[in-house]
Design a protein around this motif. Structure first.
Motif, mmCIF file in Angstrom:
data_model
loop_
_atom_site.group_PDB
_atom_site.id
_atom_site.type_symbol
_atom_site.label_atom_id
_atom_site.label_comp_id
_atom_site.label_asym_id
_atom_site.label_seq_id
_atom_site.Cartn_x
_atom_site.Cartn_y
_atom_site.Cartn_z
ATOM 1 N N VAL A 98 0.828 -1.205 0.000
ATOM 2 C CA VAL A 98 0.000 0.000 0.000
ATOM 3 C C VAL A 98 0.865 1.258 0.000
ATOM 4 O O VAL A 98 0.553 2.249 -0.672
ATOM 5 C CB VAL A 98 -0.944 -0.008 1.223
ATOM 6 C CG1 VAL A 98 -1.608 1.344 1.417
ATOM 7 C CG2 VAL A 98 -2.014 -1.095 1.052
ATOM 8 N N ILE A 99 1.974 1.217 0.705
ATOM 9 C CA ILE A 99 2.857 2.387 0.799
ATOM 10 C C ILE A 99 3.542 2.682 -0.537
ATOM 11 O O ILE A 99 3.744 3.850 -0.899
ATOM 12 C CB ILE A 99 3.899 2.166 1.910
ATOM 13 C CG1 ILE A 99 3.208 2.169 3.286
ATOM 14 C CG2 ILE A 99 5.002 3.233 1.864
ATOM 15 C CD1 ILE A 99 4.116 1.775 4.431
ATOM 16 N N THR A 100 3.898 1.634 -1.291
ATOM 17 C CA THR A 100 4.674 1.841 -2.519
ATOM 18 C C THR A 100 3.828 1.979 -3.782
ATOM 19 O O THR A 100 4.349 2.361 -4.834
ATOM 20 C CB THR A 100 5.677 0.686 -2.728
ATOM 21 O OG1 THR A 100 4.955 -0.561 -2.779
ATOM 22 C CG2 THR A 100 6.697 0.646 -1.597
ATOM 23 N N VAL A 101 2.528 1.689 -3.701
ATOM 24 C CA VAL A 101 1.667 1.819 -4.880
ATOM 25 C C VAL A 101 1.706 3.226 -5.484
ATOM 26 O O VAL A 101 1.847 3.375 -6.705
ATOM 27 C CB VAL A 101 0.217 1.398 -4.536
ATOM 28 C CG1 VAL A 101 -0.774 1.984 -5.539
ATOM 29 C CG2 VAL A 101 0.101 -0.111 -4.522
ATOM 30 N N PRO A 102 1.581 4.308 -4.696
ATOM 31 C CA PRO A 102 1.617 5.649 -5.308
ATOM 32 C C PRO A 102 2.903 5.932 -6.072
ATOM 33 O O PRO A 102 2.875 6.638 -7.090
ATOM 34 C CB PRO A 102 1.463 6.585 -4.100
ATOM 35 C CG PRO A 102 0.761 5.764 -3.065
ATOM 36 C CD PRO A 102 1.299 4.382 -3.251
ATOM 37 N N ALA A 103 4.026 5.409 -5.593
ATOM 38 C CA ALA A 103 5.291 5.628 -6.300
ATOM 39 C C ALA A 103 5.255 4.974 -7.673
ATOM 40 O O ALA A 103 5.730 5.548 -8.667
ATOM 41 C CB ALA A 103 6.459 5.082 -5.477
ATOM 42 N N GLY A 104 4.693 3.764 -7.759
ATOM 43 C CA GLY A 104 4.581 3.105 -9.053
ATOM 44 C C GLY A 104 3.681 3.860 -10.002
ATOM 45 O O GLY A 104 3.978 3.978 -11.198
ATOM 46 N N THR A 105 2.584 4.403 -9.488
ATOM 47 C CA THR A 105 1.674 5.201 -10.312
ATOM 48 C C THR A 105 2.387 6.432 -10.852
ATOM 49 O O THR A 105 2.257 6.780 -12.036
ATOM 50 C CB THR A 105 0.447 5.631 -9.485
ATOM 51 O OG1 THR A 105 -0.249 4.456 -9.039
ATOM 52 C CG2 THR A 105 -0.490 6.490 -10.309
ATOM 53 N N TRP A 106 3.150 7.101 -10.001
ATOM 54 C CA TRP A 106 3.861 8.320 -10.420
ATOM 55 C C TRP A 106 4.869 8.006 -11.510
ATOM 56 O O TRP A 106 4.948 8.728 -12.520
ATOM 57 C CB TRP A 106 4.556 8.946 -9.214
ATOM 58 C CG TRP A 106 5.252 10.236 -9.548
ATOM 59 C CD1 TRP A 106 4.720 11.481 -9.586
ATOM 60 C CD2 TRP A 106 6.641 10.376 -9.921
ATOM 61 N NE1 TRP A 106 5.675 12.407 -9.957
ATOM 62 C CE2 TRP A 106 6.862 11.757 -10.170
ATOM 63 C CE3 TRP A 106 7.697 9.479 -10.057
ATOM 64 C CZ2 TRP A 106 8.103 12.245 -10.541
ATOM 65 C CZ3 TRP A 106 8.941 9.968 -10.444
ATOM 66 C CH2 TRP A 106 9.137 11.338 -10.684
ATOM 67 N N VAL A 107 5.641 6.945 -11.344
ATOM 68 C CA VAL A 107 6.646 6.588 -12.341
ATOM 69 C C VAL A 107 5.986 6.277 -13.680
ATOM 70 O O VAL A 107 6.448 6.715 -14.741
ATOM 71 C CB VAL A 107 7.481 5.384 -11.855
ATOM 72 C CG1 VAL A 107 8.339 4.828 -12.993
ATOM 73 C CG2 VAL A 107 8.372 5.795 -10.691
ATOM 74 N N ALA A 108 4.895 5.521 -13.651
ATOM 75 C CA ALA A 108 4.219 5.150 -14.895
ATOM 76 C C ALA A 108 3.714 6.381 -15.636
ATOM 77 O O ALA A 108 3.726 6.415 -16.876
ATOM 78 C CB ALA A 108 3.073 4.200 -14.595
ATOM 79 N N ARG A 109 3.276 7.401 -14.920
ATOM 80 C CA ARG A 109 2.738 8.606 -15.556
ATOM 81 C C ARG A 109 3.830 9.498 -16.125
ATOM 82 O O ARG A 109 3.546 10.372 -16.954
ATOM 83 C CB ARG A 109 1.878 9.384 -14.554
ATOM 84 C CG ARG A 109 0.563 8.668 -14.231
ATOM 85 C CD ARG A 109 -0.222 9.389 -13.161
ATOM 86 N NE ARG A 109 -1.500 8.722 -12.903
ATOM 87 C CZ ARG A 109 -2.334 9.035 -11.918
ATOM 88 N NH1 ARG A 109 -2.006 10.022 -11.072
ATOM 89 N NH2 ARG A 109 -3.464 8.388 -11.760
ATOM 90 N N GLN A 110 5.059 9.325 -15.697
ATOM 91 C CA GLN A 110 6.149 10.164 -16.184
ATOM 92 C C GLN A 110 6.767 9.641 -17.475
ATOM 93 O O GLN A 110 7.397 10.398 -18.218
ATOM 94 C CB GLN A 110 7.259 10.281 -15.121
ATOM 95 C CG GLN A 110 6.793 10.783 -13.766
ATOM 96 C CD GLN A 110 5.998 12.060 -13.842
ATOM 97 O OE1 GLN A 110 6.439 13.052 -14.424
ATOM 98 N NE2 GLN A 110 4.799 12.055 -13.263
#
Length: 250
Positions: free
Chosen positions: A88-100
Motif C-alpha cells: 500500500v505504501i509503494t503503490v503511489p510511487a509506481g503510479t507516479w513513475v508510470a505517468r512520467q
C-alpha cells in the motif's frame, strides 16, 4: 481499440486465459494477461484493467475474490499484514513513475519487468533478504510498486513464498488475499480504465468465464504443467511487449 470485432475477441481470449490460470496457480492473471492487454489497449489502460480484473471485484467479480470464498481460513494474517502494508505504501510511487514515462518507454519497461520476473521465478531464486518479517516487507513493497506501475505485482510474493517454503496449497489463498488488497489500492491510485461499454462487457464476461473454467479444471491439471504453461505464456508476452516498446523508441 480499432473498429471490428477482432480486437474485442483478442481481448476476451487474453482475459479468459488469465482468469483461468489465476484459479490454477493463485497469481497467474497478471503474468499472462498484462502483456496482451497493454499491446491491445496501451500501457496505461492495459495496466489498470489488469488491476481491476485481478483484484477489485469489478462487475461480475474478480478472480482473486472468487478464490477467497473457499480459501479465507488458510490466509496467514501475521504474514499478510506486513506484505500488504508495504505494498500500500509503494503503490503511489509506481503510479507516479508510470505517468512520467512516454508510452514506448513504459511498454518496454513493462515487457522487461514481466520477462525478468518470469526468469527469476523459473530459476527458483533463493534470496536471504526475502525471509521472515523483513522479507515480507521487501516483497510487499516491490510487489506494490510493480503492480501499480506495470500490473505485475505477483512475482516478489511468489519468491517470498518460495523462500518461506510454502506449498502450492498454502500459497494460493494467501496470494489471492494479497491480490485483492494490492489491486484495490492500485485501482484507487490509477483510476478506472477508460473503456467503451462493449469492451467492458467483453472483459467482464470473459473474466467470469475464465474463473469458471479455472475452477472446473482445478485438481484435473497437474500443478507443474499449469505452472510451466503460465510461465511460458508470460515469457512470450513479456518479450513481445519489450520488442514493441523498443521499436517505438527507435
Amino acid at each position: 481499440m480499432t473498429d471490428g470485432w477482432a480486437p474485442e475477441l483478442l481481448l476476451a481470449g487474453v482475459v479468459l486465459l488469465g482468469g483461468c490460470v489465476q484459479w490454477l496457480t493463485g497469481m497467474g492473471f497478471a503474468l499472462v494477461a498484462v502483456p496482451g492487454l497493454v499491446l491491445l489497449l496501451g500501457p496505461a489502460q492495459g495496466v489498470v484493467l489488469a488491476n481491476c480484473a485481478a483484484g477489485a471485484n469489478c462487475a461480475a467479480g474478480a478472480i482473486s475474490a472468487f478464490g477467497l470464498v473457499d480459501g479465507r481460513r488458510a490466509v496467514r494474517l501475521p504474514v499478510m499484514a506486513p506484505l500488504c502494508l508495504a505494498a500500500v505504501i509503494t503503490v503511489p510511487a509506481g503510479t507516479w513513475v508510470a505517468r512520467q514515462l512516454p508510452e514506448p518507454a513504459l511498454l518496454a519497461c513493462l515487457g522487461a519487468l514481466v520477462t525478468g520476473a518470469v526468469a527469476l521465478v523459473m530459476r527458483g531464486l533463493r534470496v536471504p533478504a526475502l525471509r521472515g518479517g523483513r522479507g515480507a516487507v521487501v516483497a510487499g513493497g516491490l510487489g506494490g510498486f510493480m503492480n501499480s506501475a506495470a500490473g505485475v505485482g505477483g512475482p516478489p510474493v511468489s519468491l517470498y513464498a518460495l523462500n518461506a517454503g510454502w506449498t502450492v496449497r498454502e500459497f494460493v489463498p494467501n496470494a489471492q488475499f494479497y491480490g485483492v488488497v494490492v489491486n484495490l489500492v492500485s485501482v484507487t491510485s490509477n483510476g478506472l480504465p477508460r473503456l467503451t461499454a462493449p469492451v467492458w462487457a467483453v472483459a467482464v464476461t470473459a473474466l467470469a468465464a475464465g474463473a469458471l473454467a479455472g475452477r472446473a479444471l482445478t485438481g484435473r491439471v497437474p500443478e507443474n504443467r499449469a505452472r510451466a504453461l503460465v510461465l511460458l505464456l508470460a515469457l512470450a508476452g513479456g518479450l513481445s511487449a519489450l520488442a514493441k516498446g523498443f521499436a517505438g523508441l527507435t
